[in-house]
Design an enzyme around this catalytic site. Sequence first.
Site, PDB file in Angstrom:
ATOM      1  N   CYS A   9       0.870  -1.422   0.235  1.00 57.07           N
ATOM      2  CA  CYS A   9      -0.154   0.120  -0.177  1.00 57.07           C
ATOM      3  C   CYS A   9       0.680   1.168  -0.211  1.00 57.07           C
ATOM      4  CB  CYS A   9      -0.975  -0.070   1.075  1.00 57.07           C
ATOM      5  SG  CYS A   9      -1.787   1.788   1.529  1.00 57.07           S
ATOM      6  N   SER A  10       0.425   2.627  -0.626  1.00 57.85           N
ATOM      7  CA  SER A  10       1.683   2.658  -0.537  1.00 57.85           C
ATOM      8  C   SER A  10       1.055   4.334   0.433  1.00 57.85           C
ATOM      9  CB  SER A  10       1.101   3.920  -2.451  1.00 57.85           C
ATOM     10  OG  SER A  10      -0.668   4.702  -2.110  1.00 57.85           O
TER      11      SER A  10
END
Length: 119
Positions: A9-10
């Site tokens: 997940c960024s």
Amino acid sequence: MEIWINPACSKCRSAVKLLDAEGADYTVRRYLEDVPTEDEIRDVLDRLGLEPWDITRTQEAVAKELGLKEWPRDAAARDRWVTALAEHPGLIQRPIITADDGTAVVARTDEAVREALSR
């Protein structure tokens, strides 16, 4: 301080990067591998001041399969939601930081990470 992350997940990577830049002392929990129990989810919800549907990723495929958008969002349905989050941790919004003062934040923005750091 603990941060629940999915490394893919960024937003999680950004939160960890900011914590590192600020020299924060924290523990990483990869919650997809180290799945929180129902009691841990309830504890985090209490710390967040939120309900389980507030931290549920309803656009995920499994959420659609379960029909979560149609589930009631009331006290009687709370345990059902918590169980779904424990059984399908990918539905939990991320990242979540539990602060040392007993509170928590959903740290999807730099401001939220800084808020956790200030506690």
